[in-house]
Design a protein around this motif. Structure first.
Motif, PDB file in Angstrom:
ATOM      1  N   GLY A 149      35.998  43.737  37.414  1.00  0.00           N
ATOM      2  CA  GLY A 149      36.440  42.909  38.531  1.00  0.00           C
ATOM      3  C   GLY A 149      36.970  43.749  39.673  1.00  0.00           C
ATOM      4  N   GLY A 150      37.826  43.160  40.499  1.00  0.00           N
ATOM      5  CA  GLY A 150      38.391  43.880  41.636  1.00  0.00           C
ATOM      6  C   GLY A 150      38.360  43.025  42.884  1.00  0.00           C
ATOM      7  N   PRO A 151      38.781  43.578  44.013  1.00  0.00           N
ATOM      8  CA  PRO A 151      38.813  42.814  45.263  1.00  0.00           C
ATOM      9  C   PRO A 151      37.414  42.395  45.709  1.00  0.00           C
ATOM     10  CG  PRO A 151      40.055  44.871  45.452  1.00  0.00           C
ATOM     11  CD  PRO A 151      39.276  44.949  44.190  1.00  0.00           C
ATOM     12  N   VAL A 152      37.340  41.230  46.347  1.00  0.00           N
ATOM     13  CA  VAL A 152      36.077  40.696  46.847  1.00  0.00           C
ATOM     14  C   VAL A 152      36.232  40.406  48.335  1.00  0.00           C
ATOM     15  CG1 VAL A 152      34.475  38.737  46.755  1.00  0.00           C
ATOM     16  CG2 VAL A 152      35.398  39.704  44.639  1.00  0.00           C
ATOM     17  N   ALA A 153      35.201  40.757  49.101  1.00  0.00           N
ATOM     18  CA  ALA A 153      35.167  40.434  50.532  1.00  0.00           C
ATOM     19  C   ALA A 153      33.940  39.581  50.803  1.00  0.00           C
ATOM     20  CB  ALA A 153      35.134  41.697  51.382  1.00  0.00           C
ATOM     21  N   VAL A 154      34.128  38.486  51.538  1.00  0.00           N
ATOM     22  CA  VAL A 154      33.035  37.596  51.916  1.00  0.00           C
ATOM     23  C   VAL A 154      32.907  37.623  53.431  1.00  0.00           C
ATOM     24  CG1 VAL A 154      32.119  35.259  51.843  1.00  0.00           C
ATOM     25  CG2 VAL A 154      33.474  36.124  49.919  1.00  0.00           C
ATOM     26  N   ILE A 155      31.734  38.044  53.904  1.00  0.00           N
ATOM     27  CA  ILE A 155      31.480  38.120  55.346  1.00  0.00           C
ATOM     28  C   ILE A 155      30.745  36.857  55.767  1.00  0.00           C
ATOM     29  CG2 ILE A 155      30.405  39.454  57.191  1.00  0.00           C
ATOM     30  CD1 ILE A 155      30.520  41.897  55.334  1.00  0.00           C
ATOM     31  N   GLY A 156      31.361  36.075  56.611  1.00  0.00           N
ATOM     32  CA  GLY A 156      30.763  34.817  57.060  1.00  0.00           C
ATOM     33  C   GLY A 156      31.667  33.653  56.721  1.00  0.00           C
ATOM     34  N   GLY A 157      32.344  33.089  57.728  1.00  0.00           N
ATOM     35  CA  GLY A 157      33.339  32.057  57.484  1.00  0.00           C
ATOM     36  C   GLY A 157      32.844  30.650  57.714  1.00  0.00           C
ATOM     37  N   LEU A 172      37.507  34.811  39.147  1.00  0.00           N
ATOM     38  CA  LEU A 172      38.279  36.021  38.877  1.00  0.00           C
ATOM     39  C   LEU A 172      39.628  35.685  38.249  1.00  0.00           C
ATOM     40  CD1 LEU A 172      37.460  38.132  42.061  1.00  0.00           C
ATOM     41  CD2 LEU A 172      36.635  38.511  39.731  1.00  0.00           C
ATOM     42  N   ARG A 173      40.240  34.580  38.658  1.00  0.00           N
ATOM     43  CA  ARG A 173      41.502  34.182  38.035  1.00  0.00           C
ATOM     44  C   ARG A 173      41.288  33.849  36.562  1.00  0.00           C
ATOM     45  NH1 ARG A 173      42.635  31.701  43.170  1.00  0.00           N
ATOM     46  NH2 ARG A 173      41.573  29.797  42.486  1.00  0.00           N
ATOM     47  N   GLN A 174      40.138  33.230  36.250  1.00  0.00           N
ATOM     48  CA  GLN A 174      39.844  32.887  34.865  1.00  0.00           C
ATOM     49  C   GLN A 174      39.579  34.118  34.006  1.00  0.00           C
ATOM     50  OE1 GLN A 174      39.852  29.580  33.652  1.00  0.00           O
ATOM     51  NE2 GLN A 174      40.746  29.208  35.667  1.00  0.00           N
ATOM     52  N   VAL A 175      38.911  35.116  34.600  1.00  0.00           N
ATOM     53  CA  VAL A 175      38.472  36.284  33.831  1.00  0.00           C
ATOM     54  C   VAL A 175      39.529  37.374  33.786  1.00  0.00           C
ATOM     55  CG1 VAL A 175      36.756  38.133  33.707  1.00  0.00           C
ATOM     56  CG2 VAL A 175      36.041  35.811  34.262  1.00  0.00           C
ATOM     57  N   THR A 176      40.102  37.698  34.935  1.00  0.00           N
ATOM     58  CA  THR A 176      41.031  38.832  35.015  1.00  0.00           C
ATOM     59  C   THR A 176      42.481  38.413  35.243  1.00  0.00           C
ATOM     60  OG1 THR A 176      40.802  39.129  37.417  1.00  0.00           O
ATOM     61  CG2 THR A 176      39.158  40.192  36.007  1.00  0.00           C
ATOM     62  N   GLY A 177      42.703  37.151  35.583  1.00  0.00           N
ATOM     63  CA  GLY A 177      44.058  36.700  35.879  1.00  0.00           C
ATOM     64  C   GLY A 177      44.513  37.033  37.279  1.00  0.00           C
ATOM     65  N   ASP A 178      43.671  37.714  38.051  1.00  0.00           N
ATOM     66  CA  ASP A 178      44.038  38.111  39.412  1.00  0.00           C
ATOM     67  C   ASP A 178      42.827  37.924  40.314  1.00  0.00           C
ATOM     68  OD1 ASP A 178      45.608  39.307  41.522  1.00  0.00           O
ATOM     69  OD2 ASP A 178      44.365  41.097  41.257  1.00  0.00           O
ATOM     70  N   ALA A 179      43.066  37.405  41.503  1.00  0.00           N
ATOM     71  CA  ALA A 179      41.975  37.197  42.461  1.00  0.00           C
ATOM     72  C   ALA A 179      42.412  37.655  43.838  1.00  0.00           C
ATOM     73  CB  ALA A 179      41.575  35.722  42.491  1.00  0.00           C
ATOM     74  N   GLN A 180      41.782  38.713  44.296  1.00  0.00           N
ATOM     75  CA  GLN A 180      42.050  39.220  45.643  1.00  0.00           C
ATOM     76  C   GLN A 180      40.765  39.039  46.453  1.00  0.00           C
ATOM     77  OE1 GLN A 180      43.604  43.197  45.775  1.00  0.00           O
ATOM     78  NE2 GLN A 180      43.375  43.378  47.998  1.00  0.00           N
ATOM     79  N   VAL A 181      40.709  37.958  47.227  1.00  0.00           N
ATOM     80  CA  VAL A 181      39.501  37.604  47.969  1.00  0.00           C
ATOM     81  C   VAL A 181      39.830  37.505  49.451  1.00  0.00           C
ATOM     82  CG1 VAL A 181      37.659  35.903  48.268  1.00  0.00           C
ATOM     83  CG2 VAL A 181      38.577  36.349  45.983  1.00  0.00           C
ATOM     84  N   ILE A 210      43.514  32.995  49.451  1.00  0.00           N
ATOM     85  CA  ILE A 210      42.396  33.733  50.050  1.00  0.00           C
ATOM     86  C   ILE A 210      42.800  34.183  51.451  1.00  0.00           C
ATOM     87  CG2 ILE A 210      40.011  33.548  50.879  1.00  0.00           C
ATOM     88  CD1 ILE A 210      39.576  31.508  48.589  1.00  0.00           C
ATOM     89  N   THR A 211      42.727  35.474  51.703  1.00  0.00           N
ATOM     90  CA  THR A 211      43.087  36.040  53.000  1.00  0.00           C
ATOM     91  C   THR A 211      41.952  35.816  53.982  1.00  0.00           C
ATOM     92  OG1 THR A 211      44.410  37.748  51.905  1.00  0.00           O
ATOM     93  CG2 THR A 211      43.807  38.123  54.218  1.00  0.00           C
ATOM     94  N   CYS A 212      42.254  35.226  55.119  1.00  0.00           N
ATOM     95  CA  CYS A 212      41.224  34.920  56.113  1.00  0.00           C
ATOM     96  C   CYS A 212      41.435  35.739  57.377  1.00  0.00           C
ATOM     97  CB  CYS A 212      41.241  33.436  56.455  1.00  0.00           C
ATOM     98  SG  CYS A 212      40.863  32.365  55.043  1.00  0.00           S
ATOM     99  N   HIS A 213      40.366  36.273  57.932  1.00  0.00           N
ATOM    100  CA  HIS A 213      40.393  37.030  59.185  1.00  0.00           C
ATOM    101  C   HIS A 213      39.403  36.403  60.153  1.00  0.00           C
ATOM    102  CE1 HIS A 213      42.818  40.580  57.966  1.00  0.00           C
ATOM    103  NE2 HIS A 213      42.319  40.325  56.755  1.00  0.00           N
ATOM    104  N   GLU A 214      39.900  35.894  61.267  1.00  0.00           N
ATOM    105  CA  GLU A 214      39.033  35.388  62.332  1.00  0.00           C
ATOM    106  C   GLU A 214      38.867  36.468  63.393  1.00  0.00           C
ATOM    107  OE1 GLU A 214      39.682  30.601  62.276  1.00  0.00           O
ATOM    108  OE2 GLU A 214      41.121  31.774  63.466  1.00  0.00           O
TER     109      GLU A 214
END
Length: 723
Positions: A149-157, A172-181, A210-214
């Motif tokens: 697992g690990g951090p995930v970045a999604v390009i396109g809002g 990721l919360r189900q599998v690793t207990g942590d979700a950094q998206v 979920i951290t959002c960047h506009e």
């Protein structure tokens, strides 16, 4: 006897999108006699986009997403070609495929979808994956989740990006207990939604952490994350591109009218060339512009089906017009089993809406589940005794499954006199004729296959490889071939196309072996049958069935199971991925493996209609030895054992089993029935000295058909012991 109706029109569907899938389903329920339907798609399945977020979140298996195009093509009576189209020439009416094939059409339709590759972003191709095509994304995501697992970045809002970001966070919360998206957009997030729905969805993103960047302009993507133009570094071990849709570039190179790279279509879904249609995301509805959404692809299917039939029937004036609705219900997954519904500016969210969405999605997928093959015509009510029993309850198989049993062949050949010519070294019943010419030995062999697929090129490749089997097994270099071609009735133009595909594909197989097709014979019949008479040369004595010695090790070069898989495909019981792997195996040349084994083998044969056990018994009988098989070691094609356990079998299997009664040791191993499974274009079975095994296996590993040790030759009367 009712003559088969001739084919007069070739309709080619390019792409297995939702519209084309529904066209195939409708076509299977009401076929158009005289029209041959072809589907071209890169893979044997097509994922349903509506369930993708649910799969990413872990609610659906990968298989639950897939529309099985192989099964759907069988239901529709269509041929399926597993390759990607890369160009279309509307003047010549030719589709060119990535693998080099050229397929002609009278009427074509495109439903190839879109892609999300962001080639303009530095490092995207190396370190990111696009949300479309869906199958590649889903497979890459599965590998990521199975890792650390690990951090995930999604390009396109947009809506798709938000859905996938929430799905990834939930998983990721189900599998690793942590979700950094992190969700990135170069403009304003969810800008296409009405304000009320937008606020509700952005609040949901915030609630899920979920951290959002506009206004985020991506400069490059690396192996550790995303770098923005302002210098901000976004950590990511998985970067997903979910930006705006992008058309495939080759569409604009067709000469057809396009809009922003999409094919412009009229209300009848025709492009600027009336013989070419388009639907789904690759089409631009200039008469009624709409966003790219699956609902429009689904609603277009009945119109496209009707218009393709009308065009094929020469009734272009009877076409229907597509009138897409102005608005539609949007059901947006929220990661967990909750969803947001939006229409006409109103929105609601909660678990009940997810269950509603799931029911809609399952209802759509149910259209492609539980398909049944077309039933053959019922036999006459009054028949001679035994007709019903002779017909059996299953259709006659194709390939080697249609071969006569060994008992019938042995009885017929036993009455033939031995050759009296000095230049004929073989006897009736040998795998091939051995002729002498000066100091050389010439191998003469023939084989043909009843078609098990409607694709002439696929059948030609497999038939050519199958016919070369005896030549390879005897250690001879292929020399020449004569083709025997029986085609179903069709107008001359279509027969010319099919014959061209056959000869092109077969010629490539023989040319790769240094041989050439020098002629042949063609005729018309009720179904396609392809075969080749092959000659080969060797300066030494050919390798035969005789010569195996106690202590020799048995090596097999291809997995077995083609017979049961082809039988399952005919019954729409074999998964498309299983069928595709069997086709791939049959298309592999045994030439390189034959040249390796030919240097050491005491005895060798190709494994075909009599199955692995039958062909091994032939070696034992000719050599006066017995054999022991390790059933755990025998390689099986994926899905073959499962199909056998479901009671599916080739029509030839019972005869193969009966022929070895009393000569094969008892076993309750689940792979035992596959020993009698007739193989088409099967691998080589060789008896080699024990001291050569390691080097031989190493050499075979460098070929497309690596070898597996499956047993050994032992002393005793011809029989097979199973361990």
């Amino acid at each position: 006897m009712t003559p088969a109706l001739p084919a007069t029109r070739d309709i080619v569907l390019i792409g297995g999108g939702h519209t084309h899938a529904l066209v195939l389903k409708s076509w299977g329920m009401k076929r158009l006699p005289g029209a041959r339907l072809t589907l071209i798609n890169p893979g044997p399945t097509a994922p349903y986009s509506g369930m993708l977020p649910g799969h990413i979140a872990g609610h659906y298996t990968r298989e639950a997403l897939d529309i099985d195009l192989v099964q759907l093509a069988r239901f529709a009576g269509a041929r399926i070609v597993l390759d990607a189209a890369i160009s279309l020439d509307p003047v010549a009416r030719i589709v060119t495929l990535k693998g080099g094939r050229r397929i002609a059409y009278d009427i074509a339709s495109l439903d190839i979808g879109i892609h999300g590759e962001m080639a303009e972003i530095k490092g995207f191709s190396a370190h990111a994956v696009a949300a479309k095509p869906l199958d590649r994304f889903a497979d890459t995501w599965a590998r990521f989740v199975a890792g650390d697992g690990g951090p995930v970045a999604v390009i396109g809002g947009g809506v798709a990006g938000a859905e996938l970001a929430m799905a990834a966070a939930h998983r990721l919360r189900q599998v690793t207990g942590d979700a950094q998206v992190t969700l990135l957009d170069q403009g304003r997030l969810l800008d296409a939604l009405p304000e009320r729905a937008r606020k509700s969805l952005t609040a949901e993103l915030s609630r899920q952490g979920i951290t959002c960047h506009e206004g985020a302009e991506v400069a490059c993507i690396t192996g550790t994350g995303v770098e923005l133009a302002d210098g901000t570094a976004i950590p990511a071990r998985f970067t997903l591109g979910a930006g705006g849709p992008r058309p495939y570039r080759w569409l604009s190179e067709t000469g057809l009218e396009t809009e922003a790279g999409y094919l412009a279509v009229s209300p009848t879904l025709q492009t600027s060339d009336p013989s070419v249609f388009a639907a789904g995301d690759c089409a631009h509805l200039g008469f009624a512009p709409r966003p790219k959404a699956g609902v429009f692809a689904v609603r277009a299917a009945p119109i496209l089906t009707h218009n393709l039939r009308a065009m094929a029937m020469g009734r272009a004036d009877g076409m229907h017009r597509f009138k897409p609705q102005r608005d539609y219900l949007k059901l947006i997954s929220l990661g967990s089993k909750r969803a947001l519904a939006e229409k006409a500016g109103f929105s609601l969210k909660g678990p009940l809406l997810w269950r509603w969405k799931d029911r809609i999605d399952q209802k759509f997928m149910d259209k492609f589940r539980g398909l049944e093959p077309m039933r053959p015509p019922a036999p006459p009510r009054i028949t001679a005794a035994g007709v019903t029993e002779a017909l059996g309850d299953k259709p006659l198989c194709g390939g080697c499954g249609a071969k006569l049993g060994s008992g019938s062949l042995t009885a017929a050949l036993s009455s033939l006199p031995a050759p009296t010519r000095a230049d004929i070294l073989s006897r009736p019943g040998d795998d091939a004729a051995i002729l002498t010419h000066g100091g050389d030995r010439q191998i003469l062999t023939t084989d043909h296959l009843r078609a098990f697929a409607d694709d002439p090129a696929l059948m030609a490749r497999i038939a050519a490889i199958h016919a070369l089997g005896d030549c390879w097994a005897m250690g001879a270099a292929p020399q020449s071939a004569l083709a025997t071609v029986i085609l179903p009735r069709a107008v001359p133009d279509l027969q010319s196309r099919w014959l061209g595909e056959i000869m092109s594909e077969a010629s490539a197989v023989f040319a790769a072996e240094g041989a050439a097709i020098v002629g042949g014979h063609s005729s018309q019949g009720d179904e396609m049958t392809l075969g080749f008479t092959v000659t080969g040369l060797t300066q030494r004595d050919p390798i035969t069935l005789a010569g195996a010695k106690p202590g020799d090790v048995l090596i097999l070069t291809k997995a077995i199971g083609t017979g049961v898989i082809l039988a399952g495909e005919m019954q729409i019981a074999a998964p498309g991925k299983v069928v595709a792997e069997a086709w791939r195996s049959m298309c592999l040349s045994s030439g390189p493996a034959a040249r390796t084994l030919g240097q050491v083998a005491h005895a060798m044969t190709d494994v075909t209609g009599f199955g692995l056990a039958g062909h091994l018994m032939n070696i034992c009988a000719a050599s006066g030895v017995a054999a022991r098989l390790d059933l755990d070691a025998i390689p099986l094609l994926p899905g073959a054992m499962d199909l056998g356990e479901r009671g599916i079998a080739s029509t030839l299997k019972p005869q193969n089993e009966a022929a070895l009664a009393g000569r094969i040791g008892p076993s309750d191993h689940p792979a035992l029935p596959l020993l009698f499974d007739p193989q088409t274009a099967g691998g080589l079975l060789a008896a080699v000295p024990a001291d050569t095994v390691d080097a031989t296996i190493t050499a075979l590993a460098r070929t497309e058909t690596p070898g597996t040790v499956i047993g050994q030759i032992t002393e005793g009367a011809p029989s097979l012991d199973l361990s």
